[in-house]
Write a protein that holds these residues in place. Structure first.
Motif, short mmCIF file in Angstrom:
data_model
loop_
_atom_site.label_atom_id
_atom_site.label_comp_id
_atom_site.label_asym_id
_atom_site.label_seq_id
_atom_site.Cartn_x
_atom_site.Cartn_y
_atom_site.Cartn_z
N SER A 121 0.83 -1.21 0.00
CA SER A 121 0.00 0.00 0.00
C SER A 121 0.86 1.26 0.00
O SER A 121 0.55 2.23 -0.71
CB SER A 121 -0.92 -0.01 1.22
OG SER A 121 -1.63 1.19 1.32
N SER A 122 1.95 1.24 0.79
CA SER A 122 2.85 2.39 0.84
C SER A 122 3.49 2.64 -0.53
O SER A 122 3.59 3.79 -0.98
CB SER A 122 3.94 2.17 1.89
OG SER A 122 3.38 2.04 3.17
N ILE A 123 3.91 1.56 -1.18
CA ILE A 123 4.56 1.70 -2.49
C ILE A 123 3.56 2.18 -3.54
O ILE A 123 3.87 3.03 -4.39
CB ILE A 123 5.21 0.37 -2.90
CG1 ILE A 123 6.38 0.07 -1.95
CG2 ILE A 123 5.69 0.42 -4.34
CD1 ILE A 123 7.02 -1.28 -2.17
N VAL A 124 2.32 1.64 -3.48
CA VAL A 124 1.29 2.08 -4.43
C VAL A 124 0.98 3.55 -4.22
O VAL A 124 0.80 4.32 -5.19
CB VAL A 124 0.03 1.21 -4.29
CG1 VAL A 124 -1.13 1.82 -5.07
CG2 VAL A 124 0.29 -0.21 -4.77
N THR A 125 0.93 3.97 -2.95
CA THR A 125 0.69 5.39 -2.66
C THR A 125 1.82 6.25 -3.22
O THR A 125 1.58 7.32 -3.80
CB THR A 125 0.56 5.61 -1.15
OG1 THR A 125 -0.52 4.81 -0.64
CG2 THR A 125 0.29 7.07 -0.83
N LEU A 126 3.06 5.78 -3.06
CA LEU A 126 4.21 6.49 -3.64
C LEU A 126 4.06 6.62 -5.16
O LEU A 126 4.32 7.68 -5.74
CB LEU A 126 5.51 5.76 -3.31
CG LEU A 126 6.19 6.07 -1.97
CD1 LEU A 126 7.40 5.18 -1.81
CD2 LEU A 126 6.61 7.53 -1.91
N MET A 127 3.66 5.52 -5.78
CA MET A 127 3.51 5.54 -7.24
C MET A 127 2.44 6.52 -7.67
O MET A 127 2.60 7.26 -8.66
CB MET A 127 3.18 4.13 -7.74
CG MET A 127 4.29 3.11 -7.55
SD MET A 127 3.78 1.46 -8.04
CE MET A 127 5.26 0.52 -7.66
N MET A 128 1.32 6.55 -6.94
CA MET A 128 0.24 7.48 -7.29
C MET A 128 0.69 8.92 -7.10
O MET A 128 0.37 9.79 -7.92
CB MET A 128 -1.01 7.18 -6.46
CG MET A 128 -1.74 5.91 -6.87
SD MET A 128 -3.37 5.71 -6.11
CE MET A 128 -2.89 5.36 -4.42
N ILE A 129 1.43 9.19 -6.02
CA ILE A 129 1.91 10.55 -5.79
C ILE A 129 2.91 10.97 -6.87
O ILE A 129 2.84 12.09 -7.40
CB ILE A 129 2.56 10.66 -4.39
CG1 ILE A 129 1.49 10.49 -3.31
CG2 ILE A 129 3.26 12.01 -4.23
CD1 ILE A 129 2.06 10.42 -1.90
#
Length: 647
Positions: A145-153
């Motif tokens: 989830s943290s990595i996906v959030t990074l990717m979206m940002i």
């Protein structure tokens, strides 16, 4: 309660038999109680010349004083004669000679079945997997989830927001390492106390939880204030411009509030894993993460928020998720066992518990701080090479996490389970499980490292949002990590097991020495003398952690397991009421032996009964201070089953 890996006759019988043949463990442990024997003529236990007889139950032969006559017997296996003519409480031997009694009893002896080490080990590994697999699933979900959030940002917002977001959480991780050590120590104390499976154990665990939540808040408040005030200055020192520093300051306020809330409520949540509800927790986390990720995506796409507004959304979702979580678990009644301890008034909390928790937390905190000092120093080394290298170094932490998340989680689960086995006094089984868990963790690490090597280009491309400079720097160091992580896992697993053996002080000192003498000097030389980029820092980490692992393996091989058992007893006993340690008179129920369940029979055998003694209706006084760990657990469990009642 039947202990893991035990079957057949009672553990006490086995210890007595082994001592009889000179194979006992340590000195004799005796439990003294007085027995009132009914007078054959009157049916009462008073007024008889043989009214009171003293029995000593323990790991030595039992001695009876009978009107100047002395008989020797072994609990559960009658090996001596009986010279008095009254009604014998052990067996109907009034008309039998001593030799006849011996012949009858020898024919009744049943040798305990041999334990199958391989089968017992596989059973315990399955128990570890029952916790480790949900933990792995939860960790993968959280990290993913943290990595996906990074990717979206990085793809939907801006590179500035990405750098501010990743740096803020990285600094929060470094600052709140004290809270992580506190949680680590707390979990182990709750785990050991709950392992008693008694009302006293659950009360002690509940008190530990309350102490942990209060302590977490006390630690977090000053760290949060310092984080908010110092974050812009730290980022400017790392070479970032003022706009990134300004974004980070406002976002840090929401991030630290979110972190304090999550860590505090997460302390109460730990008991569900201990009680076997880890699978349910993993499923809840999965759907919670899915909902949060989808909400984040639509919020970014349609609201075009600032990083601060995104942080407020995440904080709100965290509060909502926590409310739903405790509402559902409360309806299931999973916290009822701990309610008495958790509702203890703050002023009435057990000082012994607080001290033992702090005593373990201090070296764990020192170990974590030392490890983070190394990473913080290396961050400064990376920043001296330029902002791009500083950003790459921060993002590299996600690479380490993705490789180590599964083997490290398995090692943690194995350590917690081994700690429970130690609290059960199952030392031999704990040793077998420990060794096997190190092998399994290493195999898992090899697989994860191989997968990272195969998919490194896709992973780095998604992580950096296609930024060529950052991606190129990260791709250069991944081979070092993939090659060395399996070696580091061996030492890391040994370090976790050393914590279970209460060797955390040695682990802390080892980490301090390795950091000061090996890692930091090598990193400095490779960065400033040989002018390597972050490849030199990664090499220094690999060398240092491997060296620390070798030392931890040596500690593990030479560990004193019996001493670990004593320390585990001290942790659980610290939370029990002092009144429970006094001599107490217990009365048995009027149930016949045939009416007892299999579990109840095993429990009464542990405290010294066999079928003949039980059916005679013997009442006795127990000095809990002289009981072994298993006998204390058996007495408490029999109380909960209403088979023993306190007078």
């Amino acid at each position: 309660m039947q202990q893991k890996g035990k079957s057949g006759s009672s553990d006490l019988d086995n210890d007595l038999l082994s001592n009889e043949h000179g194979h006992g463990h340590g000195g004799p442990e005796e439990t003294t109680f007085d027995v009132d024997i009914d007078d054959p003529g009157t049916g009462t236990g008073t007024g008889s010349s043989k009214a009171t007889r003293t029995f000593k139950f323990g790991r030595s032969k039992t001695k009876r004083q009978l009107s100047g006559e002395e008989d020797i017997l072994t609990i559960g296996d009658f090996t001596g004669g009986c010279d008095f003519t009254g009604g014998c409480m052990f067996m109907d031997c009034g008309a039998q000679s001593q030799s006849q009694a011996q012949t009858q009893t020898q024919s009744q002896k049943v040798e305990p079945p041999m334990r199958n080490p391989g089968k017992a080990r596989r059973k315990e590994i399955r128990s570890i997997n029952a916790v480790a697999i949900p933990w792995m699933f939860q960790s993968i979900i959280s990290e993913g989830s943290s990595i996906v959030t990074l990717m979206m940002i990085s793809n939907l917002m801006s590179l500035r927001d990405l750098l501010a977001y990743s740096n803020v959480w990285f600094m929060i991780y470094l600052a709140f390492v004290i809270n992580d050590a506190w949680y680590h120590a707390l979990y182990r104390h709750v785990n050991i106390s709950a392992a008693l499976d008694t009302a006293d154990g659950y009360t002690a665990a509940g008190r530990y939880i309350k102490i942990g939540m209060i302590g977490n808040i006390i630690i977090a408040i000053p760290l949060s204030v310092v984080g908010v005030l110092c974050m812009p200055l730290i980022l400017e020192k790392m070479g970032y411009d003022e706009s990134i520093a300004e974004i980070s300051q406002y976002y840090t306020i929401v991030a630290v509030l979110n972190n304090v809330f999550d860590t505090t409520t997460g302390i109460a949540d730990c008991v569900l894993d201990i009680d076997g509800h880890a699978k349910w927790g993993a499923i809840f986390d999965f759907w919670d993460t899915i909902f949060s990720t989808v909400a984040t995506y639509f919020f970014i796409v349609y609201a075009s928020p600032s990083l601060l507004e995104l942080g407020i959304l995440h904080f709100g979702l965290s509060i909502l998720s926590t409310i739903i979580y405790f509402k559902m678990t409360g309806r299931k009644g999973w916290f009822e066992k701990y309610r008495a301890g958790m509702s203890t008034r703050t002023s009435s909390l057990n000082h012994g518990q607080i001290w033992k928790l702090v005593k373990m937390a201090l070296p764990l905190t020192a170990e974590a701080i030392i490890g983070n000092i190394e990473y913080a120093v290396f961050t400064v080394f990376a920043a001296s090479q330029g902002a791009a290298y500083a950003a790459a170094w921060i993002l590299l932490s996600y690479v380490w996490s993705m490789i180590g998340i599964v083997p490290d989680t398995f090692s943690s689960a194995a350590s917690c389970h081994v700690q429970r086995l130690i609290s059960y006094e199952e030392v031999d089984l704990a040793k077998m499980v420990s060794k096997r868990s190190v092998y399994i963790a290493t195999y898992i690490s090899i697989i994860c490292s191989t997968l990272m090597w195969i998919f490194r280009n896709k992973f780095i491309g998604c992580l950096t949002g296609g930024d060529g400079d950052l991606g190129g720097i990260l791709l250069e160091v991944i081979p070092y990590i993939c090659l060395c992580y399996p070696l580091m896992t061996v030492g890391g697993a040994a370090s976790e097991l050393n914590d279970a053996l209460h060797l955390y002080k040695k682990v802390m000192v080892t980490m301090a020495i390795v950091t000061v003498i090996i890692m930091v000097p090598i990193g400095y030389v490779l960065t400033y003398i040989y002018e390597h980029n972050i490849e030199g820092l990664v090499c220094a980490q690999c060398i240092g952690y491997t060296a620390a692992g070798v030392i931890n393996i040596v500690f593990f091989i030479n560990a004193d397991w019996e001493k670990a058992v004593v320390k585990a007893h001290g942790i659980s006993d610290a939370g029990t009421d002092s009144t429970n340690d006094n001599s107490s008179v217990y009365r048995i129920t009027h149930l016949e032996w045939s009416e007892l369940s299999k579990e109840a029979r095993h429990l009464v055998e542990v405290i010294g009964y066999d079928e003949h003694i039980w059916n005679s209706g013997v009442q006795f006084e127990i000095d809990r201070r002289k009981l072994s760990r298993k006998q204390k657990t058996a007495v408490s469990r029999l109380q909960s089953l209403n088979i023993l009642t306190l007078q």
